[in-house]
Motif scaffolding. Structure first.
Motif, PDB file in Angstrom:
ATOM      1  N   TYR A  36       0.835  -1.207   0.000  1.00  0.00           N
ATOM      2  CA  TYR A  36       0.000   0.000   0.000  1.00  0.00           C
ATOM      3  C   TYR A  36       0.868   1.254   0.000  1.00  0.00           C
ATOM      4  N   ASP A  37       1.894   1.275   0.859  1.00  0.00           N
ATOM      5  CA  ASP A  37       2.763   2.452   0.938  1.00  0.00           C
ATOM      6  C   ASP A  37       3.490   2.697  -0.383  1.00  0.00           C
ATOM      7  N   VAL A  38       3.999   1.619  -0.968  1.00  0.00           N
ATOM      8  CA  VAL A  38       4.732   1.760  -2.242  1.00  0.00           C
ATOM      9  C   VAL A  38       3.793   2.248  -3.341  1.00  0.00           C
ATOM     10  N   THR A  39       2.596   1.682  -3.395  1.00  0.00           N
ATOM     11  CA  THR A  39       1.648   2.071  -4.441  1.00  0.00           C
ATOM     12  C   THR A  39       1.183   3.519  -4.255  1.00  0.00           C
ATOM     13  N   MET A  40       1.006   3.932  -3.003  1.00  0.00           N
ATOM     14  CA  MET A  40       0.564   5.297  -2.749  1.00  0.00           C
ATOM     15  C   MET A  40       1.605   6.325  -3.176  1.00  0.00           C
ATOM     16  N   ALA A  41       2.867   5.893  -3.314  1.00  0.00           N
ATOM     17  CA  ALA A  41       3.891   6.819  -3.811  1.00  0.00           C
ATOM     18  C   ALA A  41       3.549   7.300  -5.219  1.00  0.00           C
TER      19      ALA A  41
END
Length: 204
Positions: A36-41
Motif C-alpha cells: 500500500y505504501d509503495v503504491t501510494m507513492a
C-alpha cells in the motif's frame, strides 16, 4: 472444547501449526501495508499537480481581479486571466482524480495481497484443526462413561486397520457383542490414541 491433543508429539505439531498460521497472517498483513505504501507513492505526482494548479489558479484569478480595476479596458484584461484560472482548476481536478484513483487501487491491491495468501493457507489448515476439534471434543465426552467407551470400541472396529484390531483380539467384533470388557476397553483406548487423546484412568 478440546483444542490440543494429549500426546506430546501431536500437541506440539498442532501448536506449531497454529503459530505458523498466526505468523503467516501477520506477515501477509505486514506485506499488504508495504504494498500500500509503495503504491501510494504513485499518487504523489497527482497531489503535486493538484497543489500547483490550485495555487496557479488562485494567482491568476487575483491577477484578473486586479486587471479588472484598470479603467476602460479592465474587463478585457481580466477575461484572459479568468480563462487561464479555469484551465488551472481543470488541471487541479485532474491531479486530484489521479491521486484518488491511485488511492483506490492501492487499497484494493493491499486487500488482495493480504487476503489471498491468508485464505489459501487457512483453507488448507483450518479444516484439519476443526476436524480435530469436533472429533476430540466428542471423544473426550465419551471416554468418561461406560456407554461412551462402548461407542469408542465400536468405532475402532469400524475404522481401525485390521492389523491393529487383530493385535487386540482374534474376533474383536464378537468380543464386542459378547461384552468382553478388557477387549472393549482396549479397542476404546486405541481409538482415543488415534485421535491424540489419552485413555481415561479406567482404560489404562
Amino acid at each position: 472444547m478440546k483444542l490440543y491433543a494429549d500426546t506430546p508429539i501431536r500437541r506440539s505439531r498442532q501448536v506449531l501449526g497454529d503459530l505458523w498460521l498466526l505468523a503467516w497472517t501477520a506477515f501477509s498483513i505486514w506485506l499488504a501495508t508495504k504494498v500500500y505504501d509503495v503504491t501510494m507513492a504513485l499518487a504523489v505526482p497527482g497531489h503535486k499537480i493538484e497543489s500547483a494548479a490550485t495555487t496557479m489558479g488562485e494567482k491568476l484569478r487575483d491577477a484578473g481581479t486586479s486587471a479588472d480595476n484598470v479603467p476602460m479596458i479592465g474587463d478585457k484584461l481580466a477575461k484572459p486571466f479568468g480563462g487561464a484560472g479555469g484551465a488551472a482548476d481543470a488541471i487541479a481536478d485532474a491531479g486530484r482524480s489521479q491521486a484518488e484513483a491511485v488511492h483506490t487501487f492501492a487499497w484494493w491491491l493491499a486487500v488482495a495481497v493480504a487476503i489471498v495468501p491468508i485464505v489459501m493457507m487457512g483453507s488448507m489448515y483450518l479444516p484439519l484443526r476443526l476436524r480435530f476439534l469436533r472429533r476430540a471434543s466428542t471423544h473426550v465426552r465419551l471416554r468418561n462413561t461406560e456407554a461412551g467407551i462402548d461407542l469408542l470400541a465400536l468405532r475402532a472396529i469400524a475404522t481401525q486397520p485390521l492389523n491393529v484390531l487383530s493385535a487386540i483380539s482374534d474376533d474383536p467384533a464378537g468380543d464386542w457383542r459378547d461384552r468382553n470388557t478388557p477387549v472393549i476397553r482396549s479397542l476404546a483406548a486405541v481409538e482415543l490414541r488415534d485421535c491424540g487423546l489419552r485413555p481415561s484412568t479406567a482404560l489404562e
